[in-house]
Scaffold this motif. Structure first.
Motif, mmCIF file in Angstrom:
data_model
loop_
_atom_site.group_PDB
_atom_site.id
_atom_site.type_symbol
_atom_site.label_atom_id
_atom_site.label_comp_id
_atom_site.label_asym_id
_atom_site.label_seq_id
_atom_site.Cartn_x
_atom_site.Cartn_y
_atom_site.Cartn_z
ATOM 1 N N TYR A 49 -10.528 -20.538 -7.369
ATOM 2 C CA TYR A 49 -10.459 -21.367 -8.568
ATOM 3 C C TYR A 49 -11.375 -20.747 -9.611
ATOM 4 C CZ TYR A 49 -8.185 -24.932 -5.699
ATOM 5 O OH TYR A 49 -7.321 -25.608 -4.883
ATOM 6 N N PHE A 50 -10.894 -20.655 -10.852
ATOM 7 C CA PHE A 50 -11.729 -20.014 -11.869
ATOM 8 C C PHE A 50 -11.556 -20.679 -13.235
ATOM 9 C CE2 PHE A 50 -7.717 -17.771 -12.224
ATOM 10 C CZ PHE A 50 -7.576 -17.472 -13.578
ATOM 11 N N CYS A 51 -12.600 -20.537 -14.021
ATOM 12 C CA CYS A 51 -12.603 -21.069 -15.380
ATOM 13 C C CYS A 51 -12.018 -20.034 -16.329
ATOM 14 C CB CYS A 51 -14.028 -21.428 -15.807
ATOM 15 S SG CYS A 51 -14.749 -22.789 -14.886
ATOM 16 N N ALA A 89 -5.176 -33.178 -18.822
ATOM 17 C CA ALA A 89 -6.379 -33.417 -19.611
ATOM 18 C C ALA A 89 -6.627 -32.271 -20.587
ATOM 19 C CB ALA A 89 -7.585 -33.581 -18.694
ATOM 20 N N MET A 90 -7.430 -32.546 -21.599
ATOM 21 C CA MET A 90 -7.873 -31.523 -22.540
ATOM 22 C C MET A 90 -9.303 -31.132 -22.192
ATOM 23 S SD MET A 90 -6.378 -33.283 -26.038
ATOM 24 C CE MET A 90 -7.097 -32.063 -27.134
ATOM 25 N N MET A 91 -9.560 -29.815 -22.215
ATOM 26 C CA MET A 91 -10.901 -29.300 -21.997
ATOM 27 C C MET A 91 -11.243 -28.302 -23.086
ATOM 28 S SD MET A 91 -11.436 -28.990 -17.868
ATOM 29 C CE MET A 91 -10.105 -27.852 -17.576
ATOM 30 N N ASP A 92 -12.541 -28.033 -23.214
ATOM 31 C CA ASP A 92 -13.017 -27.133 -24.263
ATOM 32 C C ASP A 92 -13.910 -26.077 -23.618
ATOM 33 O OD1 ASP A 92 -13.940 -25.865 -26.485
ATOM 34 O OD2 ASP A 92 -14.801 -27.627 -27.446
ATOM 35 N N GLN A 93 -13.300 -24.967 -23.262
ATOM 36 C CA GLN A 93 -14.017 -23.855 -22.645
ATOM 37 C C GLN A 93 -14.811 -24.266 -21.398
ATOM 38 O OE1 GLN A 93 -16.311 -22.006 -25.855
ATOM 39 N NE2 GLN A 93 -14.687 -20.498 -26.099
ATOM 40 N N PRO A 94 -14.126 -24.577 -20.304
ATOM 41 C CA PRO A 94 -14.838 -24.851 -19.051
ATOM 42 C C PRO A 94 -15.558 -23.599 -18.557
ATOM 43 C CG PRO A 94 -12.488 -24.597 -18.652
ATOM 44 C CD PRO A 94 -12.663 -24.613 -20.139
ATOM 45 N N TYR A 95 -16.835 -23.743 -18.236
ATOM 46 C CA TYR A 95 -17.666 -22.572 -17.933
ATOM 47 C C TYR A 95 -17.916 -22.343 -16.453
ATOM 48 C CZ TYR A 95 -19.119 -20.881 -22.535
ATOM 49 O OH TYR A 95 -19.146 -20.302 -23.785
ATOM 50 N N GLU A 96 -18.043 -23.421 -15.692
ATOM 51 C CA GLU A 96 -18.415 -23.258 -14.289
ATOM 52 C C GLU A 96 -17.691 -24.288 -13.445
ATOM 53 O OE1 GLU A 96 -19.248 -21.364 -11.649
ATOM 54 O OE2 GLU A 96 -21.057 -20.775 -12.746
ATOM 55 N N VAL A 107 -16.397 -29.515 -12.759
ATOM 56 C CA VAL A 107 -16.274 -28.480 -13.776
ATOM 57 C C VAL A 107 -17.159 -28.821 -14.970
ATOM 58 C CG1 VAL A 107 -14.178 -29.596 -14.707
ATOM 59 C CG2 VAL A 107 -14.665 -27.202 -15.271
ATOM 60 N N VAL A 108 -17.840 -27.797 -15.480
ATOM 61 C CA VAL A 108 -18.698 -27.963 -16.653
ATOM 62 C C VAL A 108 -17.881 -27.672 -17.906
ATOM 63 C CG1 VAL A 108 -20.782 -27.212 -17.835
ATOM 64 C CG2 VAL A 108 -20.727 -27.273 -15.343
ATOM 65 N N ASP A 109 -17.738 -28.673 -18.757
ATOM 66 C CA ASP A 109 -17.022 -28.536 -20.026
ATOM 67 C C ASP A 109 -18.101 -28.311 -21.086
ATOM 68 O OD1 ASP A 109 -14.983 -28.534 -21.830
ATOM 69 O OD2 ASP A 109 -14.190 -30.493 -21.270
ATOM 70 N N MET A 110 -18.548 -27.052 -21.210
ATOM 71 C CA MET A 110 -19.788 -26.743 -21.910
ATOM 72 C C MET A 110 -19.829 -27.162 -23.381
ATOM 73 S SD MET A 110 -21.747 -24.536 -23.926
ATOM 74 C CE MET A 110 -21.352 -22.805 -23.921
ATOM 75 N N PRO A 111 -18.875 -26.752 -24.231
ATOM 76 C CA PRO A 111 -18.956 -27.165 -25.629
ATOM 77 C C PRO A 111 -18.793 -28.668 -25.846
ATOM 78 C CG PRO A 111 -17.553 -25.233 -25.394
ATOM 79 C CD PRO A 111 -17.787 -25.784 -24.022
ATOM 80 N N SER A 112 -18.241 -29.365 -24.834
ATOM 81 C CA SER A 112 -18.141 -30.820 -24.914
ATOM 82 C C SER A 112 -19.386 -31.498 -24.347
ATOM 83 C CB SER A 112 -16.900 -31.315 -24.153
ATOM 84 O OG SER A 112 -15.714 -30.868 -24.778
ATOM 85 N N HIS A 152 -24.357 -25.543 -18.353
ATOM 86 C CA HIS A 152 -23.703 -24.321 -17.877
ATOM 87 C C HIS A 152 -23.373 -24.407 -16.394
ATOM 88 C CE1 HIS A 152 -22.940 -20.005 -17.199
ATOM 89 N NE2 HIS A 152 -22.703 -19.934 -18.487
ATOM 90 N N SER A 153 -24.232 -23.870 -15.535
ATOM 91 C CA SER A 153 -23.911 -23.822 -14.115
ATOM 92 C C SER A 153 -24.307 -25.106 -13.396
ATOM 93 C CB SER A 153 -24.605 -22.628 -13.462
ATOM 94 O OG SER A 153 -24.086 -21.418 -13.959
ATOM 95 N N ILE A 154 -23.664 -25.321 -12.245
ATOM 96 C CA ILE A 154 -23.932 -26.503 -11.424
ATOM 97 C C ILE A 154 -24.028 -26.084 -9.960
ATOM 98 C CG2 ILE A 154 -22.937 -28.251 -12.952
ATOM 99 C CD1 ILE A 154 -20.310 -27.982 -11.434
ATOM 100 N N ALA A 155 -24.693 -26.928 -9.172
ATOM 101 C CA ALA A 155 -24.775 -26.726 -7.728
ATOM 102 C C ALA A 155 -25.093 -28.065 -7.091
ATOM 103 C CB ALA A 155 -25.842 -25.690 -7.371
ATOM 104 N N PHE A 156 -24.875 -28.156 -5.777
ATOM 105 C CA PHE A 156 -25.173 -29.375 -5.028
ATOM 106 C C PHE A 156 -26.282 -29.087 -4.025
ATOM 107 C CE2 PHE A 156 -20.769 -29.705 -6.354
ATOM 108 C CZ PHE A 156 -20.731 -30.983 -6.907
ATOM 109 N N ASP A 157 -27.295 -29.950 -4.005
ATOM 110 C CA ASP A 157 -28.358 -29.775 -3.015
ATOM 111 C C ASP A 157 -27.938 -30.397 -1.688
ATOM 112 O OD1 ASP A 157 -28.800 -32.536 -3.215
ATOM 113 O OD2 ASP A 157 -30.635 -32.339 -4.385
ATOM 114 N N ARG A 158 -28.817 -30.335 -0.702
ATOM 115 C CA ARG A 158 -28.466 -30.807 0.638
ATOM 116 C C ARG A 158 -28.234 -32.313 0.685
ATOM 117 N NH1 ARG A 158 -31.850 -27.315 5.175
ATOM 118 N NH2 ARG A 158 -30.700 -25.369 4.855
ATOM 119 N N GLU A 159 -28.792 -33.026 -0.278
ATOM 120 C CA GLU A 159 -28.586 -34.472 -0.344
ATOM 121 C C GLU A 159 -27.337 -34.833 -1.128
ATOM 122 O OE1 GLU A 159 -31.746 -33.092 -0.863
ATOM 123 O OE2 GLU A 159 -32.103 -33.555 1.246
#
Length: 343
Positions: A49-51, A89-96, A107-112, A152-159
């Motif tokens: 999967y890619f932005c 849906a509409m998105m505006d440059q999804p980055y991550e 997904v990170v919709d950065m400019p939004s 910008h970027s996202i991640a999930f911790d162990r919790e």
């Protein structure tokens, strides 16, 4: 087992060829073309999967059939469609893009200035963080009412908490997805973060944070938040291969991913290369990219047939980097309008 471990390690250390998974070197929006690919990951179904940021969509590539489909976004720039099918849906440059343990896509919709979620079962898209207005507010309250400035970027911790690089506010913010509350975890209160751009967790649960303007990688203790520099001197440059990552120079790094052997890979964006830091020795090396801005072997050409030396392949401001469990390196070679694979 020792022989298998050796093969996995050798695959990460001695990449032999680079090829194009999708892209023709020019922007477009069809099954052969992409338009500025950024973040990418592998889904629970084994697909990539890619932005596709300038097409304003998240796309899916079936690695068995090479079929390409649009997973989220209708191709029209905007921020709309919550509560309905992600593909409309509409998105505006999804980055991550990342998946949680339940298989939901975030997904990170950065400019939004928002982070959105696509439900794994229903395909419905909703916003989970950000009110859509640039700024800084909301800590201690509902994430949906909070303001970001160019997340910008996202991640999930162990919790299972969602970490978000809030680059315009020089912070890493944390959302408890059970309560919906948001807080600043890193940055602020006198703690300086120079462009927190990308983040990933290692197998031990330590966070690795890439500072784009700082030109360094920091290791963060997940309990105390204490940070230790592990790569980059802080100066811009392309030097240090073959030595300790702490003594190397980087130039605008914007992506990070851990490989199966515990080594991590960096999209050293403004150097137009992908670099690897050995998880045991801390030695840094270049695994893809010639260091010259371009598209393909010999600073120009088409490597879609594969077989080219990854370190001789010119790239153009790569942003996305992901390493699969079998050691394949996927690269969002953004301004070359390609996704490349290194095996």
């Amino acid at each position: 087992m020792k022989f298998l471990s050796y093969l996995l390690l050798a695959g990460c250390l001695q990449a032999q060829s680079i090829s194009t998974l999708i892209g023709m070197g020019a922007p477009g929006f069809d099954t052969s073309h992409v338009n500025n690919p950024y973040g990418l990951t592998m889904g629970p179904d084994g697909a990539i999967y890619f932005c596709d940021i300038d097409n304003h969509v998240v796309r899916r590539i079936d690695l068995k059939t090479r079929a390409v489909t649009t997973f989220a976004g209708n191709g029209t720039k905007g921020n709309a469609g919550d509560g309905g099918p992600a593909a409309k849906a509409m998105m505006d440059q999804p980055y991550e893009v990342q998946f949680d343990k339940a298989g939901n896509l975030f997904v990170v919709d950065m400019p939004s200035h928002v982070v959105r979620r696509v439900d794994a079962k229903t395909g419905i898209i909703t916003t989970v963080a950000g009110n859509g207005t640039a700024g800084f507010s909301g800590d201690g309250g509902p994430a949906l009412k909070a303001q970001f400035k160019q997340p910008h970027s996202i991640a999930f911790d162990r919790e299972g908490r969602l970490l978000i690089c809030d680059i315009g506010n020089n912070r890493v913010r944390r959302v408890d997805l059970q309560t919906g509350k948001i807080e600043t975890w890193l940055g602020g209160d006198g703690q300086s973060l120079k462009g927190p751009r990308a983040l990933a967790f290692d197998a031990k649960g330590d966070l690795y944070l890439v500072l784009r303007e700082g030109n360094v990688v920091m290791r963060v203790d997940p309990k105390s938040g204490a940070m230790t520099r592990v790569a980059g001197t802080g100066q811009k440059g392309l030097a240090g291969d073959g030595g300790p990552a702490l003594n190397a120079t980087l130039n605008g790094p914007k992506g990070i991913s851990f490989g199966p052997d515990g080594s991590y890979y960096l999209a050293d964006t403004e150097n137009h290369v992908i670099r690897r830091v050995d998880g045991t020795t801390g030695i840094i090396s270049t695994v893809a990219g010639s260091g010259k801005r371009g598209d393909g072997p010999g600073d120009g050409g088409d490597d879609s047939v594969g077989g080219a030396d990854p370190r001789g392949c010119a790239m153009n401001r790569p942003h996305g980097v992901f390493v699969s469990k079998d050691g394949v390196l996927y690269i969002g070679d953004s301004e070359a309008h390609r996704i490349r694979m290194v095996k």
